[in-house]
Scaffold this motif. Structure first.
Motif, PDB file in Angstrom:
ATOM      1  N   LEU A   1      15.041  71.982  29.186  1.00  0.00           N
ATOM      2  CA  LEU A   1      13.935  71.990  28.217  1.00  0.00           C
ATOM      3  C   LEU A   1      14.205  72.896  27.025  1.00  0.00           C
ATOM      4  O   LEU A   1      13.549  72.741  25.983  1.00  0.00           O
ATOM      5  CB  LEU A   1      12.648  72.419  28.915  1.00  0.00           C
ATOM      6  CG  LEU A   1      12.200  71.518  30.079  1.00  0.00           C
ATOM      7  CD1 LEU A   1      10.965  72.110  30.761  1.00  0.00           C
ATOM      8  CD2 LEU A   1      11.917  70.116  29.583  1.00  0.00           C
ATOM      9  N   ASP A   2      15.127  73.846  27.150  1.00  0.00           N
ATOM     10  CA  ASP A   2      15.387  74.776  26.050  1.00  0.00           C
ATOM     11  C   ASP A   2      16.845  74.769  25.613  1.00  0.00           C
ATOM     12  O   ASP A   2      17.314  75.723  24.968  1.00  0.00           O
ATOM     13  CB  ASP A   2      14.971  76.197  26.451  1.00  0.00           C
ATOM     14  CG  ASP A   2      15.726  76.694  27.686  1.00  0.00           C
ATOM     15  OD1 ASP A   2      16.445  75.884  28.315  1.00  0.00           O
ATOM     16  OD2 ASP A   2      15.601  77.886  28.029  1.00  0.00           O
ATOM     17  N   ASN A   3      17.566  73.690  25.949  1.00  0.00           N
ATOM     18  CA  ASN A   3      18.983  73.562  25.584  1.00  0.00           C
ATOM     19  C   ASN A   3      19.810  74.770  26.024  1.00  0.00           C
ATOM     20  O   ASN A   3      20.689  75.251  25.313  1.00  0.00           O
ATOM     21  CB  ASN A   3      19.122  73.365  24.062  1.00  0.00           C
ATOM     22  CG  ASN A   3      18.496  72.062  23.594  1.00  0.00           C
ATOM     23  OD1 ASN A   3      18.666  71.026  24.239  1.00  0.00           O
ATOM     24  ND2 ASN A   3      17.753  72.113  22.494  1.00  0.00           N
ATOM     25  N   ASP A   4      19.536  75.243  27.208  1.00  0.00           N
ATOM     26  CA  ASP A   4      20.264  76.388  27.759  1.00  0.00           C
ATOM     27  C   ASP A   4      21.736  75.989  27.939  1.00  0.00           C
ATOM     28  O   ASP A   4      22.033  74.955  28.547  1.00  0.00           O
ATOM     29  CB  ASP A   4      19.654  76.793  29.102  1.00  0.00           C
ATOM     30  CG  ASP A   4      20.113  78.160  29.570  1.00  0.00           C
ATOM     31  OD1 ASP A   4      21.335  78.374  29.650  1.00  0.00           O
ATOM     32  OD2 ASP A   4      19.250  79.017  29.871  1.00  0.00           O
ATOM     33  N   PRO A   5      22.668  76.778  27.462  1.00  0.00           N
ATOM     34  CA  PRO A   5      24.094  76.424  27.588  1.00  0.00           C
ATOM     35  C   PRO A   5      24.590  76.405  29.044  1.00  0.00           C
ATOM     36  O   PRO A   5      25.661  75.868  29.318  1.00  0.00           O
ATOM     37  CB  PRO A   5      24.803  77.508  26.774  1.00  0.00           C
ATOM     38  CG  PRO A   5      23.839  78.641  26.690  1.00  0.00           C
ATOM     39  CD  PRO A   5      22.482  78.021  26.680  1.00  0.00           C
ATOM     40  N   ARG A   6      23.810  76.981  29.939  1.00  0.00           N
ATOM     41  CA  ARG A   6      24.222  76.978  31.354  1.00  0.00           C
ATOM     42  C   ARG A   6      23.921  75.651  32.029  1.00  0.00           C
ATOM     43  O   ARG A   6      24.260  75.455  33.198  1.00  0.00           O
ATOM     44  CB  ARG A   6      23.530  78.125  32.089  1.00  0.00           C
ATOM     45  CG  ARG A   6      24.097  79.486  31.741  1.00  0.00           C
ATOM     46  CD  ARG A   6      23.206  80.624  32.193  1.00  0.00           C
ATOM     47  NE  ARG A   6      21.962  80.680  31.441  1.00  0.00           N
ATOM     48  CZ  ARG A   6      21.160  81.739  31.377  1.00  0.00           C
ATOM     49  NH1 ARG A   6      21.475  82.840  32.048  1.00  0.00           N
ATOM     50  NH2 ARG A   6      20.052  81.703  30.661  1.00  0.00           N
TER      51      ARG A   6
END
Length: 531
Positions: free
Chosen positions: A214-219
């Motif tokens: 939902l937040d474009n987390d790189p993980r």
């Protein structure tokens, strides 16, 4: 520990020791659309014969080596026929075992019969099971409680794993007096609970679909999980007002505490591992990344039919294999067996089913080997007449492929050997049965001495059984003459060892000479150990 008593128990506790050891007689091997007389000694096996005697016959090669045992014994509901075929020569037990199996009601004799049938078989199954192995037993309410108690006694209550509920029906039965039964049980025991570790189940696409980014987390993708826990499990450090990055304060709901202390929670927020919603004002949720999740999931104790199949699915499978008829009333679905094999075996495991029925267990083994390139081996035992025309025939069709057109199923490949129970190794007077091939006798003697299977015979020393822990074993036997351990025989011994165990009919050496050469003499047949 509570124990179960029933009429005849005193006669069956050690009955497995009285069962004669019979050799397995190879009939044929089926491999790739053809039948051959060549035997694959460590291959798949289908055995026709009483399963108590067959289990005894398997001990020399397989004791302590079976990774997974599955059995589907008679449920003893009172509405089925089952065969008790053990020769227990005692008037009291014959009185119970000789009567016709009763139905539900006040006649409880059938429960005694069932327990007398099961107990010695479970004793031998326990011996065959590997230290890191497990046994799965299908049953319903009729004998569940009794089965648990005798399994506690045989396998040890500390080795009980769990009771699985299998949803065997997907629709309710309307014409019932009380409840519509929709499940059976599968009880699971390990040989040694500390050594048995079930495999994880594969994650499904549905499970992975719950993860998003939902937040474009790189993980990578993640899903929100609860940031609070029950207050009764918390420490003082888990009760505080949490301040979000935008300054909003979040108070705990009644009866809850934070899953982390304030220090840990603030570090999680700084690492962007806490989600406050798109607006930043939502109640915090812990981000659980798919990359942090185990590659599979632990097996639950409730197995819904959507995951492992149901009775109707099993009947459709049988109908597809035998379109000319449905030759078996109560098969299990292969998906059910594949679930058991998935959690309890590795690609090189040996699997045993001593109430083989239509052969679903073997079908599942062949399916899994085809899917992952494994080398699992199955052993089936079935005493009823259909073992050749149904059990073995099903394996032939599964190996070669069956069905036509869109319904065609590609063959799994593989092979199996078909065996009959042969004659007892020892006659009633405890002499050797000379109709038994000498090689079978040699294999038995070596196993009884070492608890190891015998290797290939020696070309140079025909009487050498093999070596084990610095000891060489010789079986100087000839059915056509009396053999004598003397200096002439010793001159033929070529194997160097710290000690020798030599079987013969007679011994011409004195005790001092035996001691000088490190020899233990054993007389045939007196000193041959009994299984």
């Amino acid at each position: 520990m509570p124990t179960l008593e029933w009429i005849g128990k005193d006669k069956v506790i050690n009955h497995h020791l009285e069962v004669p050891y019979r050799v397995l007689e190879h009939q044929y091997t089926y491999i790739g659309n053809r039948q051959t007389e060549e035997e694959i000694t460590d291959g798949n096996k289908i055995i026709r014969g009483d399963n108590l005697e067959a289990l005894k016959a398997l001990l020399p090669q397989y004791e302590g080596k079976i990774k997974c045992i599955y059995i589907d014994p008679p449920y003893n509901t009172g509405n089925e026929g089952w065969v008790y075929n053990d020769n227990v020569n005692d008037p009291k037990i014959k009185k119970w075992l000789g009567e016709v199996v009763g139905r539900e009601g006040e006649d409880l004799s059938r429960h005694d019969k069932w327990l007398c049938m099961m107990y010695p078989r479970l004793k031998l199954l326990q011996r065959l099971l590997a230290d890191a192995g497990a046994i799965f037993i299908s049953i319903d309410d009729a004998e569940l409680a009794n089965l648990r108690l005798i399994c506690d006694e045989i396998f040890g209550a500390n080795n009980f794993i769990d009771t699985v509920i299998w949803e065997k029906r997907y629709s309710p039965q309307n014409a019932v007096q009380w409840f519509s039964e929709s499940h059976d049980f599968i009880i699971v025991y390990a040989k040694n609970k500390e050594q048995w570790h079930p495999n994880l189940l594969n994650r499904t696409d549905e499970m992975n679909a719950r993860y998003r980014n939902l937040d474009n987390d790189p993980r990578g993708i993640w899903k929100p999980t609860d940031s609070t826990a029950q207050a009764g499990h918390g420490t003082d450090s888990q009760f505080y007002v949490l301040t979000a990055p935008n300054g909003k304060e979040h108070n705990l709901p009644n009866g809850r505490c934070w899953v982390y202390t304030k220090e840990v929670m603030n570090r999680m927020i700084a690492e962007n591992r806490v989600w406050f919603g798109n607006s930043g004002n939502n109640m915090p949720a812990i981000k659980r990344f798919l990359s942090d999740v185990k590659k599979g999931m632990s097996c639950k104790t409730i197995w819904p039919y959507q995951e492992v199949g149901h009775n109707q699915e099993a009947k459709k499978e049988i109908k597809a294999i035998f379109p000319e008829s449905i030759p078996f009333d109560t098969p299990k679905p292969t998906r059910l067996m594949e679930r058991i094999l998935h959690i309890s075996t590795d690609p090189n495991s040996i699997i045993l089913d001593s109430f083989a029925g239509s052969g679903t267990t073997a079908h599942a083994v062949l399916n899994m080997n085809k899917a992952d390139g494994g080398n699992r081996k199955f052993i089936l035992v079935e005493m009823l007449d259909y073992v050749e025309n149904i059990t073995a025939e099903r394996m032939r069709r599964v190996i070669d492929g069956y069905g036509e057109g869109k319904a065609a199923e590609e063959g799994t490949g593989g092979s199996f050997g078909f065996y009959e129970l042969g004659e007892p190794l020892l006659n009633t007077d405890q002499t050797l049965n000379e109709r038994i091939p000498a090689e079978k006798i040699r294999q038995y003697v070596f196993f009884m001495e070492t608890k190891q299977p015998m290797g290939a015979p020696s070309e140079n020393e025909p009487y050498l059984l093999g070596c084990h822990i610095n000891t060489a074993y010789y079986f100087y036997y000839d059915k056509d003459r009396i053999t004598t351990l003397n200096y002439e025989f010793l001159s033929s011994v070529q194997t160097q060892a710290e000690g020798y165990v030599i079987y013969a009919d007679l011994c011409a050496l004195c005790d001092g000479e035996l001691k000088q050469y490190g020899i233990t003499f054993k007389k045939i047949p007196r000193d041959i150990s009994r299984l």
